[in-house]
Design a protein around this motif. Structure first.
Motif, mmCIF file in Angstrom:
data_model
loop_
_atom_site.group_PDB
_atom_site.id
_atom_site.type_symbol
_atom_site.label_atom_id
_atom_site.label_comp_id
_atom_site.label_asym_id
_atom_site.label_seq_id
_atom_site.Cartn_x
_atom_site.Cartn_y
_atom_site.Cartn_z
ATOM 1 N N LEU A 1 -9.791 0.742 -0.041
ATOM 2 C CA LEU A 1 -9.325 -0.170 -1.090
ATOM 3 C C LEU A 1 -9.354 -1.619 -0.612
ATOM 4 O O LEU A 1 -9.805 -2.520 -1.314
ATOM 5 C CB LEU A 1 -7.893 0.235 -1.463
ATOM 6 N N TYR B 1 -14.020 7.345 -0.299
ATOM 7 C CA TYR B 1 -13.126 8.443 0.115
ATOM 8 C C TYR B 1 -13.871 9.772 0.040
ATOM 9 O O TYR B 1 -13.863 10.578 0.965
ATOM 10 C CB TYR B 1 -11.927 8.440 -0.823
ATOM 11 N N GLN B 2 -14.544 9.965 -1.076
ATOM 12 C CA GLN B 2 -15.282 11.224 -1.265
ATOM 13 C C GLN B 2 -16.381 11.362 -0.219
ATOM 14 O O GLN B 2 -16.536 12.412 0.410
ATOM 15 C CB GLN B 2 -15.866 11.251 -2.676
ATOM 16 N N LEU C 1 -8.041 6.039 2.062
ATOM 17 C CA LEU C 1 -8.075 5.379 0.754
ATOM 18 C C LEU C 1 -7.561 3.946 0.840
ATOM 19 O O LEU C 1 -8.129 3.039 0.221
ATOM 20 C CB LEU C 1 -7.247 6.184 -0.261
ATOM 21 N N ARG D 1 -10.859 0.188 -7.011
ATOM 22 C CA ARG D 1 -10.352 1.557 -6.952
ATOM 23 C C ARG D 1 -11.503 2.564 -7.067
ATOM 24 O O ARG D 1 -11.547 3.555 -6.346
ATOM 25 C CB ARG D 1 -9.352 1.776 -8.098
ATOM 26 N N GLU E 1 -12.595 5.191 -4.165
ATOM 27 C CA GLU E 1 -12.609 6.643 -4.345
ATOM 28 C C GLU E 1 -13.983 7.228 -4.014
ATOM 29 O O GLU E 1 -14.087 8.340 -3.492
ATOM 30 C CB GLU E 1 -12.182 7.004 -5.773
ATOM 31 N N ASP E 2 -15.028 6.475 -4.309
ATOM 32 C CA ASP E 2 -16.375 6.917 -3.920
ATOM 33 C C ASP E 2 -16.483 7.034 -2.402
ATOM 34 O O ASP E 2 -17.014 8.005 -1.865
ATOM 35 C CB ASP E 2 -17.442 5.927 -4.412
ATOM 36 N N LEU F 1 -8.910 13.627 -7.092
ATOM 37 C CA LEU F 1 -9.910 13.122 -6.149
ATOM 38 C C LEU F 1 -10.155 14.151 -5.040
ATOM 39 O O LEU F 1 -11.307 14.427 -4.670
ATOM 40 C CB LEU F 1 -9.435 11.788 -5.560
ATOM 41 N N VAL G 1 -0.187 3.869 -2.386
ATOM 42 C CA VAL G 1 -1.609 4.224 -2.483
ATOM 43 C C VAL G 1 -1.816 5.601 -1.870
ATOM 44 O O VAL G 1 -1.749 5.774 -0.654
ATOM 45 C CB VAL G 1 -2.494 3.188 -1.756
ATOM 46 N N LYS G 2 -2.038 6.559 -2.710
ATOM 47 C CA LYS G 2 -2.250 7.931 -2.239
ATOM 48 C C LYS G 2 -3.403 8.537 -3.036
ATOM 49 O O LYS G 2 -3.552 8.245 -4.220
ATOM 50 C CB LYS G 2 -0.991 8.769 -2.442
ATOM 51 N N PRO G 3 -4.207 9.347 -2.387
ATOM 52 C CA PRO G 3 -5.317 9.962 -3.138
ATOM 53 C C PRO G 3 -4.784 10.924 -4.185
ATOM 54 O O PRO G 3 -3.969 11.790 -3.857
ATOM 55 C CB PRO G 3 -6.113 10.704 -2.059
ATOM 56 N N ARG H 1 -12.268 16.848 -6.287
ATOM 57 C CA ARG H 1 -13.682 16.460 -6.374
ATOM 58 C C ARG H 1 -14.359 16.619 -5.018
ATOM 59 O O ARG H 1 -15.502 17.067 -4.922
ATOM 60 C CB ARG H 1 -13.815 15.008 -6.850
ATOM 61 N N VAL H 2 -13.645 16.214 -3.966
ATOM 62 C CA VAL H 2 -14.211 16.330 -2.619
ATOM 63 C C VAL H 2 -14.467 17.800 -2.291
ATOM 64 O O VAL H 2 -15.556 18.172 -1.825
ATOM 65 C CB VAL H 2 -13.256 15.715 -1.571
ATOM 66 N N TYR I 1 0.806 -1.225 0.000
ATOM 67 C CA TYR I 1 0.000 0.000 0.000
ATOM 68 C C TYR I 1 0.840 1.277 0.000
ATOM 69 O O TYR I 1 0.300 2.358 0.079
ATOM 70 C CB TYR I 1 -0.890 0.019 1.248
ATOM 71 N N TYR J 1 -23.737 11.865 -8.336
ATOM 72 C CA TYR J 1 -23.287 11.585 -6.989
ATOM 73 C C TYR J 1 -24.501 11.514 -6.095
ATOM 74 O O TYR J 1 -25.243 12.458 -5.957
ATOM 75 C CB TYR J 1 -22.356 12.703 -6.530
ATOM 76 N N GLU K 1 -19.689 14.031 -12.441
ATOM 77 C CA GLU K 1 -20.337 12.721 -12.488
ATOM 78 C C GLU K 1 -21.469 12.688 -11.455
ATOM 79 O O GLU K 1 -21.424 13.415 -10.463
ATOM 80 C CB GLU K 1 -19.331 11.611 -12.193
#
Lengths: 372, 155
Positions: free
Chosen positions: B13, B26-27, B9, B19, B23-24, A21, A15-17, A24-25, A12, A175, A173
């Motif tokens: 995961l 996470y948001q 995340l 993935r 991400e959904d 992303l 694994v980084k956002p 988007r938040v 991991y 939501y 997208e």
């Protein structure tokens, strides 16, 4: 720490956002805050509420005492209505209006979210707390997907937020998400202008019904698909041959249905109706309970049963047709191309609902069963 | 998000195996944080809150029939490709990932929090809302299962 657990952690390390992303938040948070602060948004929602409240007020008059069982003291009364009601041959019929107990999403799955747009009718009502009693339970049995020992209530209350219609979505997208909640309390003392209790700010309350894997048993082709999917979930290659046989059996059955557009369309219509009937079978076992507090401090509880309308099959078939017409059968064609039995149907706008009675025809009824 | 985003995340995961789903989640988690009026006493409190919300969102997602089954229709998503040549004795990244994904959710969670997030048993217990002894039991059972999944020689 052993070498293997170190190995696991190393998996991991990258694994980084991604920045996109996080953007988007932030964009979503800004949108929600802007929505909360926007007077136009509140006004628009209020306008809808006033419309529903108007219907409900009429309903209250029509219902009279039949749905107002009375509180514990002489001056208090409480009853629920779903936006409109009328009296037929001396009997009271309460029916869902364009919003109350209507599905938010129109895609076939194993869950239906019904807008809990109920209106409390009565006098001196201070608060109403809704909860679900006696829900049946279901468990997820897909191997490797979830702990098979865990079960969940099939009927819950839920809170959802996100775009309500295609016109609401300003993000890149769609939501939308729904969270289960134990209770929903409406404080009528703090509310003005409406006895409709839906929250503002792009959110809804729902009765959420999950019928689990029952949908697979409702149709022979779905049964074949389920068999194949269950085998696909197994990690071992030992079932590879069996899995391929199951896959082919499903594909053959599906191809036969999909070969003719009309046949395929009828099949999807049937699955759509089945999904509501399965939801209703779960709803029938549960009760919506309203715990009411009156201004003088007295309380009462009322219990309600939610059921399909008598002619639900025709109502649902018509609704399916109307929804398909909205996107010119694009969802049906997509399902046919992708070998899936669930069709993504559009969410109609308020204007589309107003223009087509098939989209507002009540699907569910609500009945006071407090005494039974 | 800079401080805690990666942990959220990673956990998403592990729990979702996808993935896109991660991400959904996470948001959702960070939008929930922005909308929350919780008064966090310190960074540790915030971290635990975020991981707990992440777990809840992942469970919610696991209940979604459509997502589960559409995922099964296609190729199972994987993040760590199977190597063409096994260079050393022991599981590949791909094998280890697949083995962890096979664990029931309750075991997968404690394994992830303990070894990926390097949390103490007490912290895992607090985040999962279970007792310390339950964490130890789950870790032990998870190890046993992983041994089986990995052919009885690893972990």
């Amino acid at each position: 720490m052993s070498k293997k657990t170190e190995h696991l952690r190393d998996l991991y390390k990258n694994v980084k956002p991604p920045a996109e992303l996080n953007e988007r938040v932030i964009s979503r948070v800004h949108e929600l805050r802007a929505r909360d602060a926007s007077p136009e948004r509140v006004l628009s929602r209020r306008a809808i509420l006033v419309g529903a409240a108007g219907c409900a007020a009429i309903a209250g008059l029509a219902i009279g005492s039949a749905l107002l069982p009375g509180g514990p003291t002489a001056g208090n009364a409480f009853g629920l209505a779903i936006a409109q009601a009328d009296e037929v041959q001396g009997m009271v019929r309460v029916s869902a209006g364009p919003d109350g107990l209507m599905p938010y999403e129109n895609s076939v799955g194993n869950t239906i979210n019904l807008k809990l747009n109920l209106s409390a009718q009565g006098s001196n009502i201070e608060t109403v707390t809704y909860r679900i009693e006696g829900s049946p339970r279901y468990s997820i049995e897909v191997l490797g997907s979830h702990d098979p020992g865990v079960s969940y209530p099939a009927v819950t209350l839920a809170f959802g937020s996100g775009p309500h219609s295609p016109t609401d979505s300003s993000l890149s997208e769609p939501y939308f998400h729904v969270f289960d909640v134990e209770t929903i309390t409406v404080n009528y003392v703090e509310r003005t202008g409406s006895n409709d209790y839906q929250p503002d700010g792009g959110a809804y309350h729902y009765v959420r019904v999950t019928y689990g894997d029952l949908i697979w048993e409702s149709d022979p082709t779905l049964q074949l698909m389920h068999t194949w999917l269950q085998l696909s979930a197994l990690p071992s290659d030992e079932v590879a041959e069996e899995r391929e046989t199951a896959r082919q059996a499903f594909v053959d059955a599906y191809d036969e249905l999909a070969a003719d557009k009309a046949t395929f369309y009828e099949w999807l219509r049937g699955v759509y109706v089945s999904s509501f009937e399965l939801a209703a079978s779960q709803l029938a076992k549960a009760r919506l309970v309203a715990d009411v507090t009156f201004a003088d401090g007295s309380t009462t509880s009322c219990s309600y049963r939610i059921d399909l309308v008598e002619s639900h099959d025709q109502v649902l078939l018509d609704r399916f047709d109307a929804l398909c017409e909205l996107d010119d059968n694009a969802g049906v064609e997509e399902a046919r191309a992708e070998y899936v039995p669930w069709v993504s149907l559009p969410i109609p706008t308020d204007e589309q609902v107003a223009a087509d009675p098939r989209l507002s025809e009540p699907i569910f009824t609500i009945e006071d069963v407090t005494q039974s | 998000m800079q401080e805690h985003g990666s942990a959220v995340l990673r956990l998403a995961l592990t729990q979702t195996g996808s993935r896109a789903d991660a991400e959904d989640v996470y948001q959702d988690v960070f939008v929930s944080l922005a909308c929350s009026d919780t008064d966090f006493s310190d960074e540790g409190h915030l971290h635990a809150w975020l991981l707990r919300v992440t777990l809840n969102r992942c469970r919610d997602l696991a209940r979604s029939w459509w997502r589960r089954h559409t995922r099964q229709l296609g190729e199972q998503e994987t993040f760590f490709a199977a190597p063409e040549i096994q260079e050393e004795v022991g599981p590949s990244d791909h094998e280890l990932w697949e083995a962890v994904r096979q664990l029931p959710e309750c075991y997968r969670t404690v394994i992830h929090l303990r070894y990926v997030e390097n949390m103490s048993v007490e912290e895992v217990a607090s985040t999962c809302g279970i007792s310390v002894s339950a964490v130890r039991t789950r870790l032990s059972r998870a190890h046993q299962k992983l041994r089986v999944y990995l052919g009885g020689t690893h972990v």
